[in-house]
Write a protein that holds these residues in place. Structure first.
Motif, short mmCIF file in Angstrom:
data_model
loop_
_atom_site.label_atom_id
_atom_site.label_comp_id
_atom_site.label_asym_id
_atom_site.label_seq_id
_atom_site.Cartn_x
_atom_site.Cartn_y
_atom_site.Cartn_z
N MET A 1 -4.46 9.12 3.52
CA MET A 1 -5.60 8.55 2.78
C MET A 1 -5.89 7.14 3.31
SD MET A 1 -5.90 8.56 -1.31
CE MET A 1 -6.15 10.30 -1.63
N SER A 2 -7.14 6.86 3.60
CA SER A 2 -7.42 5.56 4.22
C SER A 2 -7.40 4.43 3.18
CB SER A 2 -8.78 5.60 4.91
OG SER A 2 -9.75 5.83 3.95
N ILE A 3 -7.13 3.24 3.69
CA ILE A 3 -7.00 2.07 2.81
C ILE A 3 -8.15 1.11 3.05
CG2 ILE A 3 -5.55 0.04 2.34
CD1 ILE A 3 -3.11 1.77 3.17
N LEU A 4 -8.74 0.60 1.98
CA LEU A 4 -9.78 -0.43 2.10
C LEU A 4 -9.34 -1.67 1.35
CD1 LEU A 4 -13.24 1.28 1.39
CD2 LEU A 4 -12.18 0.82 3.61
N VAL A 5 -9.67 -2.85 1.90
CA VAL A 5 -9.50 -4.09 1.15
C VAL A 5 -10.89 -4.60 0.80
CG1 VAL A 5 -8.72 -6.50 1.26
CG2 VAL A 5 -7.29 -4.69 2.21
N LEU A 6 -11.13 -4.87 -0.48
CA LEU A 6 -12.42 -5.41 -0.92
C LEU A 6 -12.18 -6.79 -1.52
CD1 LEU A 6 -13.92 -2.40 -2.96
CD2 LEU A 6 -13.77 -2.67 -0.50
N LYS A 7 -12.91 -7.80 -1.02
CA LYS A 7 -12.75 -9.15 -1.56
C LYS A 7 -14.02 -9.58 -2.29
CE LYS A 7 -13.34 -13.83 -1.15
NZ LYS A 7 -14.48 -14.68 -0.79
N PHE A 8 -13.86 -10.13 -3.49
CA PHE A 8 -15.00 -10.62 -4.25
C PHE A 8 -14.90 -12.13 -4.43
CE2 PHE A 8 -14.59 -6.18 -5.17
CZ PHE A 8 -15.91 -5.74 -5.14
N GLY A 9 -15.92 -12.84 -3.95
CA GLY A 9 -15.93 -14.31 -4.01
C GLY A 9 -16.33 -14.81 -5.39
N GLY A 10 -16.32 -16.15 -5.53
CA GLY A 10 -16.51 -16.79 -6.82
C GLY A 10 -17.77 -16.38 -7.58
N THR A 11 -18.91 -16.33 -6.88
CA THR A 11 -20.15 -15.97 -7.60
C THR A 11 -20.13 -14.50 -7.99
OG1 THR A 11 -21.06 -16.15 -5.38
CG2 THR A 11 -22.07 -17.52 -7.04
N SER A 12 -19.43 -13.67 -7.21
CA SER A 12 -19.37 -12.23 -7.51
C SER A 12 -18.52 -11.92 -8.74
CB SER A 12 -18.80 -11.47 -6.31
OG SER A 12 -19.49 -11.80 -5.14
N VAL A 13 -17.66 -12.89 -9.14
CA VAL A 13 -16.85 -12.69 -10.34
C VAL A 13 -17.10 -13.85 -11.32
CG1 VAL A 13 -15.02 -11.33 -9.23
CG2 VAL A 13 -14.85 -13.82 -9.20
N GLY A 14 -18.34 -14.39 -11.26
CA GLY A 14 -18.68 -15.61 -11.99
C GLY A 14 -18.80 -15.45 -13.50
N SER A 15 -18.82 -14.22 -14.02
CA SER A 15 -18.86 -13.99 -15.47
C SER A 15 -18.19 -12.65 -15.74
CB SER A 15 -20.32 -13.92 -15.95
OG SER A 15 -20.92 -12.74 -15.43
N VAL A 16 -17.92 -12.40 -17.02
CA VAL A 16 -17.27 -11.13 -17.37
C VAL A 16 -18.19 -9.95 -16.98
CG1 VAL A 16 -16.55 -9.74 -19.35
CG2 VAL A 16 -15.77 -12.11 -19.11
N ASP A 17 -19.50 -10.11 -17.17
CA ASP A 17 -20.42 -9.03 -16.80
C ASP A 17 -20.38 -8.76 -15.30
OD1 ASP A 17 -21.21 -8.43 -19.30
OD2 ASP A 17 -22.99 -9.74 -19.29
N LEU A 18 -20.30 -9.85 -14.52
CA LEU A 18 -20.24 -9.67 -13.06
C LEU A 18 -18.93 -9.01 -12.65
CD1 LEU A 18 -21.90 -13.01 -11.92
CD2 LEU A 18 -22.78 -10.71 -11.52
N ILE A 19 -17.85 -9.34 -13.35
CA ILE A 19 -16.55 -8.69 -13.04
C ILE A 19 -16.68 -7.18 -13.32
CG2 ILE A 19 -14.13 -8.50 -13.79
CD1 ILE A 19 -14.13 -11.57 -14.11
N LYS A 20 -17.38 -6.85 -14.42
CA LYS A 20 -17.56 -5.43 -14.74
C LYS A 20 -18.40 -4.73 -13.66
CE LYS A 20 -17.35 -5.77 -19.79
NZ LYS A 20 -18.20 -5.73 -20.98
N SER A 21 -19.44 -5.42 -13.14
CA SER A 21 -20.27 -4.80 -12.08
C SER A 21 -19.45 -4.62 -10.80
CB SER A 21 -21.48 -5.63 -11.68
OG SER A 21 -22.09 -6.16 -12.74
N ALA A 22 -18.62 -5.65 -10.48
CA ALA A 22 -17.79 -5.53 -9.27
C ALA A 22 -16.82 -4.36 -9.42
CB ALA A 22 -17.04 -6.84 -9.02
N ALA A 23 -16.33 -4.15 -10.64
CA ALA A 23 -15.40 -3.04 -10.89
C ALA A 23 -16.07 -1.69 -10.55
CB ALA A 23 -14.91 -3.06 -12.33
N GLN A 24 -17.39 -1.62 -10.77
CA GLN A 24 -18.12 -0.38 -10.45
C GLN A 24 -18.15 -0.14 -8.93
OE1 GLN A 24 -19.10 1.93 -12.49
NE2 GLN A 24 -18.81 0.82 -14.42
#
Ligand code: ADP
Ligand code: ASP
Ligand code: MG
Length: 411
Positions: A1-24
């Motif tokens: 199974m292949s492995i991916l690393v995904l990095k989310f920067g400060g603006t991408s996790v700037g609020s709880v709603d944005l964290i939820k969108s990044a989780a999607q």
């Protein structure tokens, strides 16, 4: 199974709603069958706020123990987001857990505030993958040789992600940020910027080190050292693949310049009337380097008839005070007339691998700046880059006019 690393920067996790969108976004990759390791930054503004608080208590950190406390404080931003992201994933039925640097561990050198990662242990993450668990790793932090929390320099989560991609032998490292790729210049600086589909490692390292903060310089160095493919993508438009940064990018031979970068973090120091004899420059730059001061541009003008020289160099603004302190301490050891400094300066650079094969690029750059009444204070070059130091107030004018004269809007 292949492995991916995904990095989310400060603006991408700037609020709880944005964290939820990044989780999607993570969920989509997970359900496509990948094992996923996520690296998160602190919520935007958090690291700056923590540093402000440090400055309110202690305006000048005095020794490495103070620096260790700085790291303990600023690393907390990433601890919060890693926990929040793990919870957000579990809420949408994706098994996940957070990992702090010391827990994996992520081993770094011991020089606090600017530590370098040298090893990431992957066992615990791989074990999690065997149960299809997503690993959410706090970026920017590790553990030093002294056993204390370290941080790896501003913007360092990019490097955590690239190093982790190498440690996990991942297929790709996706850097999710607030722009959908690497552009011909900072999209905040000009209107007609063009997104580059592919950028070579060598061009990206020059762009990053000359100020294009879309990727931190050491992350590009890690990508080169470990041959990690980076894809810079937008959290807000995740369907676009953005920009691929890798070795095997065919450069357009006819295109001399592919990007314009700038940095407003420049201070200039000139030592006037320095004795012109062997060993003086070595003494000065050794003393600066002993204080971890990163010198960038250097120019020396010799007055042969007087056996004297003027030496100019640039440092980050944050290191200006300490640099002047170093020169003050050297007064007894080396002879000079006086030191002058300036801190309202910018460095503007043009970058392109095609520059190697085309003459006249420097002349075209200087001509363009002069037509825009922009005075050049210092020049430095590499094989694929020309940088000039200018008045900070003229940064935008310089970037815009260079972007236009080298027809980057037509790429
Ligand atoms: P993150 O918080 O996701 O790490 P950063 O703020 O560190 O994001 O980096 C993204 C920013 O980099 C963009 O918002 C953009 O203003 C800036 N940037 C500078 N130069 C470039 C460039 N050539 N291409 C794209 N973005 C750039
Ligand atoms: N939070 C850290 C910073 O603001 C690291 C990062 O975002 O990459 O510099
Ligand atoms: Mg960044």
């Amino acid at each position: 199974m292949s492995i991916l690393v995904l990095k989310f920067g400060g603006t991408s996790v700037g609020s709880v709603d944005l964290i939820k969108s990044a989780a999607q976004i993570i969920k989509k990759e997970y359900e496509a069958g990948h094992n996923v390791a996520v690296v998160v930054s602190a919520m935007s503004g958090t690291t700056n706020k923590l540093i402000e608080n440090i400055n309110l208590i202690s305006s000048q950190l005095k020794n490495s123990q103070d620096d260790a406390e700085y790291d303990a404080i600023v690393a907390s931003g990433e601890q919060v987001t890693s926990g929040l992201m793990a919870l957000a994933l579990k809420e949408i039925n994706i098994p996940a857990r957070s990992w702090l640097g010391w827990q994996l561990p992520i081993f770094t050198s011991g020089n606090h505030r600017h530590a370098s990662i040298f090893k990431i242990e992957n066992e615990k993450i791989i074990e999690g993958f065997s149960n299809r668990q997503v690993a959410v790793v706090a970026g920017f932090q590790g553990v030093g040789l002294d056993g204390r929390i370290t941080t790896i320099g501003r913007g360092g989560s990019d490097n955590t992600a690239v190093f982790l991609a190498s440690a996990l032998n991942a297929e790709r490292c996706d850097i999710y940020t607030d722009v959908d790729g690497v552009y011909t210049t900072d999209p905040r600086m000009a209107d007609n910027v063009k997104r580059l589909d592919k950028v070579s490692y060598e061009e990206m390292i020059e762009m990053a080190s000359q100020g294009a903060k879309v990727l931190q310089t050491s992350s590009v160095e890690s990508a080169i050292n470990h041959n990690v493919k980076i894809q810079v993508r937008s959290t807000f438009h995740p369907d676009s693949m953005g920009t691929l940064i890798s070795e095997d990018v065919l450069n357009n031979e006819n295109q001399a310049v592919t990007g314009v970068a700038y940095s407003k973090d420049e201070a200039k120091v000139t030592i006037i009337g320095l004795t012109d004899q062997p060993g003086i420059a070595a003494t000065i730059f050794n003393s600066l380097s002993a204080k971890s001061i990163n010198v960038d541009m250097i120019v020396q003008n010799n007055f042969i008839e007087r056996e004297e020289t003027n030496l100019t160099f640039t440092v980050p603004v944050s290191d200006l005070k300490r640099s002047l302190g170093v020169l003050d301490e050297l007064k007894g050891q080396i002879a000079f007339e006086k030191v002058i400094s300036e801190d309202n300066l910018s460095k503007v650079s043009i970058i392109g691998a095609g520059m190697r094969n085309q003459p006249g690029i420097a002349a075209k750059m200087f001509d363009c700046l002069s037509k825009n009444n922009i005075n050049i204070e210092v020049i430095s070059t590499s094989e694929i880059k020309i940088s000039v130091l200018i008045d900070m107030a003229k940064t935008e004018a310089a970037v815009k006019s260079l972007h236009q004269i080298f027809e980057l809007d037509k790429l």
